[in-house]
Design a protein around this motif. Structure first.
Motif, PDB file in Angstrom:
ATOM      1  N   UNK A 152       0.804  -1.219   0.000  1.00 38.41           N
ATOM      2  CA  UNK A 152       0.000   0.000   0.000  1.00 38.41           C
ATOM      3  C   UNK A 152       0.833   1.264   0.000  1.00 38.41           C
ATOM      4  N   UNK A 153       0.160   2.362   0.237  1.00 37.08           N
ATOM      5  CA  UNK A 153       0.756   3.684   0.080  1.00 37.08           C
ATOM      6  C   UNK A 153       0.195   4.602   1.163  1.00 37.08           C
ATOM      7  N   UNK A 154       1.079   5.336   1.864  1.00 36.66           N
ATOM      8  CA  UNK A 154       0.635   6.227   2.941  1.00 36.66           C
ATOM      9  C   UNK A 154       0.902   7.669   2.547  1.00 36.66           C
ATOM     10  N   UNK A 155      -0.065   8.543   2.775  1.00 36.68           N
ATOM     11  CA  UNK A 155       0.208   9.977   2.602  1.00 36.68           C
ATOM     12  C   UNK A 155      -0.418  10.767   3.739  1.00 36.68           C
ATOM     13  N   UNK A 156       0.076  12.018   3.887  1.00 33.99           N
ATOM     14  CA  UNK A 156      -0.400  12.870   4.978  1.00 33.99           C
ATOM     15  C   UNK A 156      -1.391  13.891   4.447  1.00 33.99           C
ATOM     16  N   UNK A 182     -10.624  -1.220  -3.695  1.00 34.23           N
ATOM     17  CA  UNK A 182      -9.404  -0.783  -3.005  1.00 34.23           C
ATOM     18  C   UNK A 182      -9.599  -0.944  -1.507  1.00 34.23           C
ATOM     19  N   UNK A 183      -8.460  -0.951  -0.778  1.00 32.51           N
ATOM     20  CA  UNK A 183      -8.509  -0.978   0.685  1.00 32.51           C
ATOM     21  C   UNK A 183      -8.065   0.380   1.189  1.00 32.51           C
ATOM     22  N   UNK A 184      -8.637   0.803   2.307  1.00 35.30           N
ATOM     23  CA  UNK A 184      -8.344   2.143   2.816  1.00 35.30           C
ATOM     24  C   UNK A 184      -8.305   2.102   4.337  1.00 35.30           C
ATOM     25  N   UNK A 185      -7.289   2.753   4.934  1.00 38.59           N
ATOM     26  CA  UNK A 185      -7.274   2.927   6.389  1.00 38.59           C
ATOM     27  C   UNK A 185      -7.028   4.411   6.651  1.00 38.59           C
ATOM     28  N   UNK A 186      -7.889   5.018   7.438  1.00 46.50           N
ATOM     29  CA  UNK A 186      -7.776   6.453   7.705  1.00 46.50           C
ATOM     30  C   UNK A 186      -7.436   6.651   9.174  1.00 46.50           C
ATOM     31  N   UNK A 187      -6.284   7.239   9.447  1.00 47.32           N
ATOM     32  CA  UNK A 187      -5.882   7.523  10.829  1.00 47.32           C
ATOM     33  C   UNK A 187      -6.305   8.916  11.218  1.00 47.32           C
ATOM     34  N   UNK A 188      -6.756   9.072  12.453  1.00 47.32           N
ATOM     35  CA  UNK A 188      -7.178  10.396  12.932  1.00 47.32           C
ATOM     36  C   UNK A 188      -5.996  11.362  13.052  1.00 47.32           C
ATOM     37  N   UNK A 189      -4.771  10.830  12.889  1.00 39.84           N
ATOM     38  CA  UNK A 189      -3.600  11.706  12.975  1.00 39.84           C
ATOM     39  C   UNK A 189      -3.236  12.314  11.625  1.00 39.84           C
ATOM     40  N   UNK A 190      -4.125  12.245  10.656  1.00 41.01           N
ATOM     41  CA  UNK A 190      -3.860  12.881   9.377  1.00 41.01           C
ATOM     42  C   UNK A 190      -3.019  12.051   8.443  1.00 41.01           C
ATOM     43  N   UNK A 192      -3.295   8.636   5.759  1.00 41.77           N
ATOM     44  CA  UNK A 192      -4.227   7.745   5.069  1.00 41.77           C
ATOM     45  C   UNK A 192      -3.430   6.696   4.315  1.00 41.77           C
ATOM     46  N   UNK A 193      -3.841   5.442   4.477  1.00 37.08           N
ATOM     47  CA  UNK A 193      -3.171   4.320   3.802  1.00 37.08           C
ATOM     48  C   UNK A 193      -4.118   3.753   2.759  1.00 37.08           C
ATOM     49  N   UNK A 194      -3.608   3.540   1.547  1.00 37.50           N
ATOM     50  CA  UNK A 194      -4.436   3.008   0.467  1.00 37.50           C
ATOM     51  C   UNK A 194      -3.742   1.807  -0.135  1.00 37.50           C
TER      52      UNK A 194
END
Lengths: 236, 220
Positions: A152-156, A182-190, A192-194
């Motif tokens: 996956x891929x993480x961005x801020x 697609x798969x997605x994980x959203x962190x409350x710390x800003x 996002x992983x896709x």
């Protein structure tokens, strides 16, 4: 200055509605509000909001994460120190994560976590005076959706965008999920992983999320169809 | 505030323009122009700092001031100190113990009133960064010219011939005086009158802050 609900507020303003409501029953002061002696003062700029019956908070713009309890965050393991991992979550200091707080982990059966791995974890302890602590299991000892995120891929992005994406009213994910998997994980710390099948699809999801920050609901829907048709190769 | 009622038109400030998030990578940033004077401020924090400068009860504020030429001088250190002490009065540092907040100021154009422009821009950048604050503040500069008249927001020509210059900072809660920076020779009465005039003019700056926040609140 005296303000009321749904007003634009600045630090130093005070709200009498909250104090009056507080005399009758308990009120919950969310982010951006602070009680000082007999008044409730605003500490952040933005819009004062209320949710019935008695929850108040300030909707404000923010990029820097300040840890708070029970939030799901995405962190990067930066160090293995004995029986804990140090995880960078974007706050003022790194969070700790015990190796025992994974599903099925025992003293003999350690989880396989390397430095540099991306984790989706929950804030167990977050106070201003202590180091934050993360866990990768719920109270039943099950991992649920938490744990190491592979590939996956993480961005801020800004914290507002995260809240917008996670809000049930936001049409973004509902319009995207029908277009391609697609798969997605959203962190409350800003963060996002896709994870999608191809790089093109991953970038398309990322651009759709970043693009929706300042768009209205209908604009988001049309943007999503646009991106989908571009991706499908109908328009070049 | 009798002066305000006598001359309501005298309280015209130079046109102010502001843009938030001018720098994409910092936690909060703002660019502010007051007339022809322009400054950019970036705020980063609360973040980790080395343990020698950590304070266990409040966050450490660090202010860096860069002139247009880039050469640091003693006067700049003094300015940094003034801005840091003003910010410390406004920021709720006790919510972020053992952390640091870094404020970086870059002068772009100086056509008079740079200190007040920097102070106002810093306040806007702090608002943008989402750091908890006790109150906002507004800075106003005025000059006393040769004949003893008070000129609000003086231009460069006014400043060159002025007998004295004064900068006052007021908080938004009780409109109390937070900081006062003076230079030159003046009488006590002149000081009091200048203070009263700047006090009245500070309302315009606070209104401007609210307008800017209202504009940006639409998109949150």
């Amino acid at each position: 200055m005296k303000v009321s609900i749904d007003d634009v507020v600045l630090p130093g303003d005070y709200c009498e509605d909250i104090v009056n409501a507080g005399e009758k029953s308990k009120v919950i002061l969310g982010p951006g509000l602070r009680k000082e002696i007999d008044k409730v003062y605003i500490t952040k700029s933005g819009v004062l909001r209320k949710r019935a019956p008695n929850t108040y908070w300030v909707d404000s713009y923010q990029k820097r994460y300040v840890p708070s309890r029970a939030e799901n965050v995405i962190g990067v393991v930066v160090q293995k120190a004995g029986d804990t991992f140090r995880v960078d979550v974007g706050g003022s200091c790194t969070a700790t994560l015990s190796y025992l707080s994974f599903e099925g982990a025992t003293k003999k059966n350690r989880p396989e976590v390397q430095v540099g791995d991306v984790l989706y974890a929950k804030m167990l302890i977050a106070s201003k005076d202590m180091e934050p602590e993360l866990v990768c299991v719920d109270s039943h000892g099950k991992k649920g959706r938490l744990g190491v995120l592979n590939d996956g891929f993480v961005f801020k992005c800004s914290l507002n965008l995260v809240r917008k994406v996670l809000s049930p009213n936001c049409p973004l994910l509902n319009s995207l999920k029908n277009e391609w998997p697609f798969e997605l994980a959203v962190g409350m710390n800003g963060r996002i992983w896709i994870k999608a099948k191809t790089m093109r699809e991953t970038i398309a999801v990322g651009n759709a999320i970043l693009g929706c920050e300042y768009l209205s609901d209908s604009e988001i829907k049309s943007m999503c169809t646009n991106i989908a048709s571009l991706l499908a190769g109908h328009v070049s | 505030m009798g002066i305000e009622e006598e001359k309501p038109k005298a309280f015209q400030l130079k046109p102010m323009k502001c843009e938030f998030n001018f720098l994409s990578k910092s936690d909060g940033s703002a660019i502010l122009s007051q007339g022809d004077t322009v400054a950019v401020v970036s705020v980063n924090g609360p973040l980790d700092i080395k343990s020698t400068s950590q304070s266990i009860e409040k966050s450490t504020l660090e202010v860096l001031y860069c002139t247009k030429g880039g050469k640091p001088s003693v006067a700049d250190r003094y300015k940094e100190n003034v801005i840091r002490q003003t910010c410390e009065a406004a920021v709720l540092g006790s919510l972020y113990p053992r952390t640091g907040i870094t404020v970086t100021i870059q002068e772009l154009e100086d056509f008079g009133g740079l200190l007040s422009c920097c102070l106002n821009c810093t306040c806007l950048a702090l608002l943008n960064s989402g750091v908890s604050m006790r109150c906002t503040y507004a800075a106003i500069t005025c000059a006393i010219d040769e004949s003893g008249d008070i000129v609000l927001e003086p231009s460069k020509q006014h400043l060159d011939t002025a007998r004295a210059t004064m900068t006052f900072v007021f908080d938004s809660r009780e409109k109390n005086l937070v900081t006062s920076v003076t230079e030159g020779v003046f009488s006590e009465d002149t000081y009091k009158e200048a203070l009263a005039r700047c006090h009245a003019a500070s309302d315009l700056v606070f209104n401007f802050y609210r307008e800017i926040i209202r504009k940006y609140a639409n998109v949150i």
